[in-house]
Structures are given as C-alpha cells and as structure tokens.
Enzyme design. Structure first.
Site, PDB file in Angstrom:
ATOM      1  N   HIS A  34     -36.820  41.604-107.618  1.00 26.44           N
ATOM      2  CA  HIS A  34     -37.716  41.170-106.544  1.00 26.44           C
ATOM      3  C   HIS A  34     -37.434  39.740-106.137  1.00 26.44           C
ATOM      4  O   HIS A  34     -36.819  38.981-106.890  1.00 26.44           O
ATOM      5  CB  HIS A  34     -39.158  41.275-107.032  1.00 26.44           C
ATOM      6  CG  HIS A  34     -39.410  40.399-108.222  1.00 26.44           C
ATOM      7  ND1 HIS A  34     -39.056  40.788-109.500  1.00 26.44           N
ATOM      8  CD2 HIS A  34     -39.914  39.149-108.345  1.00 26.44           C
ATOM      9  CE1 HIS A  34     -39.362  39.824-110.357  1.00 26.44           C
ATOM     10  NE2 HIS A  34     -39.869  38.808-109.680  1.00 26.44           N
ATOM     11  N   HIS A 116     -35.045  33.702-104.468  1.00 27.91           N
ATOM     12  CA  HIS A 116     -33.972  34.195-105.336  1.00 27.91           C
ATOM     13  C   HIS A 116     -34.373  35.518-105.984  1.00 27.91           C
ATOM     14  O   HIS A 116     -35.543  35.882-105.992  1.00 27.91           O
ATOM     15  CB  HIS A 116     -33.681  33.159-106.427  1.00 27.91           C
ATOM     16  CG  HIS A 116     -34.823  32.978-107.381  1.00 27.91           C
ATOM     17  ND1 HIS A 116     -35.891  32.151-107.109  1.00 27.91           N
ATOM     18  CD2 HIS A 116     -35.093  33.542-108.596  1.00 27.91           C
ATOM     19  CE1 HIS A 116     -36.752  32.196-108.110  1.00 27.91           C
ATOM     20  NE2 HIS A 116     -36.294  33.043-109.031  1.00 27.91           N
TER      21      HIS A 116
END
Lengths: 171, 171
Positions: A34, A116
């Site tokens: 995620h 990220h």
C-alpha cells in the site's frame, strides 16, 4: 480503535512488492502492499461518521491521476526501511493535506510526506546491505492510475481490514 | 484473476473469530474474518466494470439489516471446517441470489448457501474433536448490523485485497 487511509495499487504492483515483502517485511501478513496517505490514528467508533465524511470529501475533491513508481530506495539513516519510491504528484499532496489539516486526528507517527510502498523493514544492517545490493539496479519504471482510496481499521491481532473505499472525483 | 464478494463483520466479531482462527485456521493470514456471499471466481480485468456494476446493483437493492451469530458448528461429515453460524436472513439470500443468477460468473466451489464465519479448517480428526469440545458450549449470541459488502481480488501470494466497498441501499 486505530484507523488509517491508504491507496492499494494494482494487483501487478502489489505482486511485485510482495515478492520482496514475503521475505523482508515484518508487516507482510498485516496488510497488503500500500501507499500510506494517513498513517494510523486513534479514534472512537462514534467519530467514524465524521471520519468517513472527511475521507469521502478528500476523495471527491481529487480526480483520478497517474502515479510513477521508479526504483527501490532506503530511508537510511533515519531507519532501515526499503521501499519503492512513488514520484511526487500534486494529487497525492492534496489527499495528504485534506487528511492532515485542522480538526483531523493526529497520527501516531509524524513524518514529512514521502509517498512510497514499503518492501522491507526491521532488517539487520547486514540484511539491509544485502537487500539494497540486490535492488540497486532494479528499474521498476511502472506507471498506473489511482482512482480510489481506502479507509482501514486495525483488528486486535494487528491485521488491517478495509472499512470503505472512496472513488476519486466521485460526487 | 480471482474475485470474491464478502461481508466483513464488526471489529468486535472479527476479534472473537480471530482468537480461534489464529491457531486453527490455515487461511488466517490470507483474509480477515468474513461471511462469504460469493466464493472465488475467475474473471479478467476487462470484465471488472461489469462485475462492479452487478455488485453495486445487488447492494443497492438490499437495505441494511441485522445478522445474528449464535454458536459454533462444524460442517462434518462434509468436511472439518468449524464456523460461527450466521442465522438465515432474507437479505443474505437476496444478496446471494443477485450474485449467482443468470449471466454471473461460476464460482470455483458450489455449495448450498449457508452463511457462516469460518474459525477453523484443515484440522486433523483429533484437532477437530478437541476444538469442537472447547466450543460446544460457546454461546456467542451476537447481533449486529450489516450495511456494506466488499468486492475482493486475490494476489499471487493468496492474500485477498479489497477492490471496493458497496453500501447497502445506496443509490
């Protein structure tokens, strides 16, 4: 109860991330790959309606957009986490701002926003060196569309469950 | 790509189920506790828009409703799976019918619909006897509201990710 807001990337990108996470990410079994928009924060179930309203509002104000994932990097020296870098996009910042402004819940960890996908964490120094060695020349160069964000809550065993998805740009 | 449709119950019920699943459910790390409405089926990404439309339609035709979870049972002699029984509710049947009618994808496994939350599976006969012994007198007697269903897809590593949530009775 702990809540959080994330983007789940496409199956393709999740499968790439998991090929590393399986071995190197201690949080592998707690949540699929995620991009965190708002990291975990404590709120009561009574506050949930307000939170849902806010996340829906944030999502509706941003149109679907493209993200570029380019290469593996490390947060060293801050910590040993290795991640796939998601290039800056104004829409990511808009989502972040909308969920961290005045009147929002304070998150448990406060970092500058650096989008990220984590692929390794809690490595020893030797492991970190080894994994970074493998990944330095990894050219991901992946582009995909983001058209939804997810509000999650955490179970007692640490696993995150999706409470609701919100489509970007939806009425 | 594999898809499926489930209800994730409340955190409270998920935590109860997980206290058993952690030890006894081989699928524990692949998906949080859930009530399956449509078990896994194969479909292409191109078919996703049609599938999303169908699940949204199914959800919008059913109003939020109450479920009652009463006790632990076993599917023996069919198999050794132990589950929390979810009492029959017309809305559960409506959701099931809407997702198994003509023109829908065929699921990988076809059983008569018997709504439940799995808490143990792939046990040896001895384990099954032991766990059922512990659970026979377990009086769950839990009631809660269901107001959403979730469309999931499966990653290469077997873990399920939520693609979208659909609120019951929504326009």
């Amino acid at each position: 109860m702990k809540y959080g807001v994330v983007i789940f990337p496409s199956k393709k990108l999740q499968d790439i991330a998991n090929s590393y996470r399986k071995r190197y990410d201690t949080k592998y079994s707690f949540i699929p790959p995620h991009i965190t928009i708002k990291s975990s924060f404590e709120a009561t179930e009574e506050e949930l309606t307000t939170i849902v309203g806010r996340v829906r509002q944030a999502a509706s104000n941003v149109q679907p957009f493209l993200i570029n994932v380019t290469k593996a990097k490390s947060f060293q020296p801050a910590n040993n986490t290795i991640y796939l870098k998601v290039e800056a996009a104004p829409e990511l910042d808009m989502l972040y701002q909308a969920l961290h402004g005045e009147g929002t819940h304070k998150t448990d960890v406060e970092y500058a926003f650096s989008p990220h996908i984590t692929i390794a964490q809690e490595l020893s120094n030797d492991e970190h060196l080894d994994v970074m060695g493998q990944l330095t020349n990894l050219n991901v160069d992946h582009q995909e569309k983001v058209d939804r964000i997810h509000l999650l809550y955490q179970l007692e065993d640490g696993v995150w469950t999706v409470y609701e998805t919100f489509r970007l740009g939806a009425e």
